[in-house]
Motif scaffolding. Structure first.
Motif, PDB file in Angstrom:
ATOM      1  N   ASN A 196       0.846  -1.192   0.000  1.00 29.02           N
ATOM      2  CA  ASN A 196       0.000   0.000   0.000  1.00 29.02           C
ATOM      3  C   ASN A 196       0.879   1.239   0.000  1.00 29.02           C
ATOM      4  O   ASN A 196       1.796   1.363   0.816  1.00 29.02           O
ATOM      5  CB  ASN A 196      -0.902   0.003   1.230  1.00 29.02           C
ATOM      6  CG  ASN A 196      -1.956  -1.079   1.184  1.00 29.02           C
ATOM      7  OD1 ASN A 196      -2.823  -1.084   0.308  1.00 29.02           O
ATOM      8  ND2 ASN A 196      -1.884  -2.025   2.114  1.00 29.02           N
TER       9      ASN A 196
ATOM     10  N   HIS B  80       1.055   5.705  -0.595  1.00 34.33           N
ATOM     11  CA  HIS B  80       0.396   7.017  -0.667  1.00 34.33           C
ATOM     12  C   HIS B  80       1.279   7.911  -1.516  1.00 34.33           C
ATOM     13  O   HIS B  80       2.476   8.081  -1.224  1.00 34.33           O
ATOM     14  CB  HIS B  80       0.216   7.591   0.739  1.00 34.33           C
ATOM     15  CG  HIS B  80      -0.264   9.017   0.750  1.00 34.33           C
ATOM     16  ND1 HIS B  80      -1.557   9.374   0.458  1.00 34.33           N
ATOM     17  CD2 HIS B  80       0.402  10.183   1.020  1.00 34.33           C
ATOM     18  CE1 HIS B  80      -1.690  10.691   0.552  1.00 34.33           C
ATOM     19  NE2 HIS B  80      -0.522  11.204   0.886  1.00 34.33           N
TER      20      HIS B  80
ATOM     21  N   ASP C 250      -3.916   6.769  -3.596  1.00 33.45           N
ATOM     22  CA  ASP C 250      -3.804   5.784  -2.523  1.00 33.45           C
ATOM     23  C   ASP C 250      -4.082   4.429  -3.153  1.00 33.45           C
ATOM     24  O   ASP C 250      -5.243   4.013  -3.280  1.00 33.45           O
ATOM     25  CB  ASP C 250      -4.793   6.089  -1.390  1.00 33.45           C
ATOM     26  CG  ASP C 250      -4.401   7.333  -0.602  1.00 33.45           C
ATOM     27  OD1 ASP C 250      -5.220   8.267  -0.537  1.00 33.45           O
ATOM     28  OD2 ASP C 250      -3.270   7.369  -0.069  1.00 33.45           O
TER      29      ASP C 250
ATOM     30  N   GLY D  12      -2.562   1.051   4.613  1.00 30.00           N
ATOM     31  CA  GLY D  12      -1.822   2.088   3.924  1.00 30.00           C
ATOM     32  C   GLY D  12      -1.071   2.964   4.899  1.00 30.00           C
ATOM     33  O   GLY D  12      -1.296   2.914   6.107  1.00 30.00           O
TER      34      GLY D  12
END
Length: 475
Positions: A202, A204, A263, A324
């Protein structure tokens, strides 16, 4: 067609083992006519091998430069254990009657034997071989590869639980032509710096495109970097480095003077774990790359952010709850936050070393976003899940009834190669477990438990269609 051999591993149909584990099984030989032979022996070995060719320029005595093709190669043997099961080394000629013969085998894989690997310029190979030493004609050799995995527990190093985070920017000469030179800025972060196959990376990502250049696409790639070493020239060590893509993600474009947030996640496929030895002939590492793709005409190239990433075999405790960067409460991680037992899937890589078509199987975890429990059946008493059958928890396999060879008794433990003196074993280049008496728990030296047709024994079923034969078949 006169001989066929089928290999089967006890309680392990996929043939996947952990370094240091006991490996056992049977080699079933079927011959439809008598053979004149000297002996039959079984070998289990593991080794690394690299080889590639390069063109080199050399200046001769006459001052002229010539080009020549040079081969760089090296071989490192990790273990090689063999046993004669019919006849003796360099013995007299024997007649092997037609029929079916079952040869059980058993040994312990060295605790630091490296992970199986198959690449463009080298391989780490583990295999069991049955050889029929024929008196007059060529030998019959039957081989079966199996997968060995050196455990890489990501919980043993604290830095693996730390996130990856970086901010990079890039300016382009295109904007300065029109009186502006604002940059393109990429802000990237992940939850961890190490993952296992089957897990989501995950991430960002914020792309602040203040420039006058359009970002065509934001790409995320997981790259496998393989370093092959060779020292055959005797002068200096040679190095060959390759890079291949094992996973890819396209996030989308970001127009000039715009800002976008992504994301997303990238799933780690079945792939070789990161190498742990610094001086191994073959070393595997990984790079997580974020690319802001631009037009070449605008100058300056793409904006690229690279992170070194580690791929292991045991996931970070608590990583199943990862949502995340900034969304994972690592303080709640405990020894039970595993995803259950992994399954073993073939390597996604299409590379192969010369004629080796065998694909190793690596542990893939069924991450579904739900915390699991420890998979070793101890109700969380251990922080490490059991990836493979444990030797101490496996019931010993009853040996097949032994029928003495009426032609020639089974000889002493000798080796078929001139470099291996009779009555000795080839020693691996590092300490292994000390030999264990036959009556004790499995381990120690290579054993062949005799041969015969056990009562009620059924031939091993043929491999599924499309499965690699690894050289098994009629000779």
């Amino acid at each position: 067609m006169s001989s066929k051999v089928t290999f089967a591993f006890d309680n392990n149909p996929l043939g996947v083992y952990q370094s240091g584990q006991v490996i056992s099984g049977t080699a079933e030989l079927i011959t439809d006519r008598p053979k004149t032979i000297r002996s039959i022996f079984i070998t289990l070995n593991g080794y690394a091998e690299t080889r590639w060719q390069e063109t080199e320029e050399r200046v001769g005595e006459d001052g002229k430069t010539t080009k020549s093709l040079v081969t760089h190669t090296t071989t490192e043997v990790y273990y090689s254990l063999d046993q004669y099961v019919y006849g003796q080394s360099a013995g007299s000629q024997l007649e092997l009657p037609k029929g079916k013969y079952v040869f059980p085998f058993r040994t312990t894989i060295p605790p630091n034997a490296p992970t199986s690997f198959n690449g463009t310029h080298g391989q780490v190979k583990h295999e069991v071989t049955l050889t029929i030493d024929r008196a007059v004609r060529y030998n019959n050799t039957f081989k079966q590869c199996f997968t060995v995995i050196l455990p890489h527990d990501l919980n043993k190093r604290q830095e693996y639980a730390e996130p990856l985070k970086r901010i990079e920017e890039k300016s382009f000469w295109w904007g300065s032509i029109f009186g502006g030179n604002k940059p393109m800025v990429m802000d990237v972060s992940t939850s961890y710096s190490a993952y296992v196959p089957g897990q989501k990376i995950n991430f960002h990502l914020v792309m602040d495109n203040q420039s006058d250049v359009q970002c065509q696409d934001v790409k995320v790639r997981l790259l496998k970097n393989v370093s092959y070493r060779a020292n055959s020239s005797g002068t200096k060590e040679q190095l060959k480095v390759t890079e291949s893509r094992v996973a890819d993600k396209h996030c989308g474009e970001v127009l000039k003077h715009n800002k976008a947030r992504f994301d997303e996640f990238l799933v780690v496929p079945p792939t070789t774990p990161t190498s742990q030895g610094e001086r191994d002939p073959i070393r595997v590492t990984y790079t997580l790359r974020f690319i802001a793709k631009t037009f070449r005409l605008h100058g300056g190239g793409d904006l690229v952010v690279d992170f070194p990433l580690t791929i292991g075999t045991v996931p970070i405790s608590g990583s199943a709850s990862d949502k995340g960067p900034g969304h994972t409460d690592k303080s709640q991680a405990n020894g039970n936050s595993y995803e259950g037992s992994p399954n073993f899937q073939e390597d996604v890589s299409e590379e192969q070393f010369e004629s080796n078509t065998f694909k190793a199987r690596y542990p893939v975890y069924p991450f579904d976003g739900k915390p699991g429990v420890a998979s070793n059946g101890t109700n969380g008493s251990s922080n490490t899940p059991s990836l493979y059958p444990r030797a101490e928890g496996t019931h010993p396999v009853a040996p097949a009834p032994f029928t003495p060879n009426p032609v020639s008794p089974i000889g002493p433990k000798t080796a078929p190669y001139p470099v291996h003196p009779p009555g000795t074993h080839k020693s691996p280049p590092y300490p292994t477990n000390p030999p264990v008496a036959p009556a004790s728990a499995p381990g120690g030296n290579f054993e062949v438990l005799g041969f015969s047709i056990p009562p009620g024994y059924q031939p091993t079923p043929s491999a599924p269609a499309g499965a690699p034969t690894a050289g098994i078949g009629w000779k």
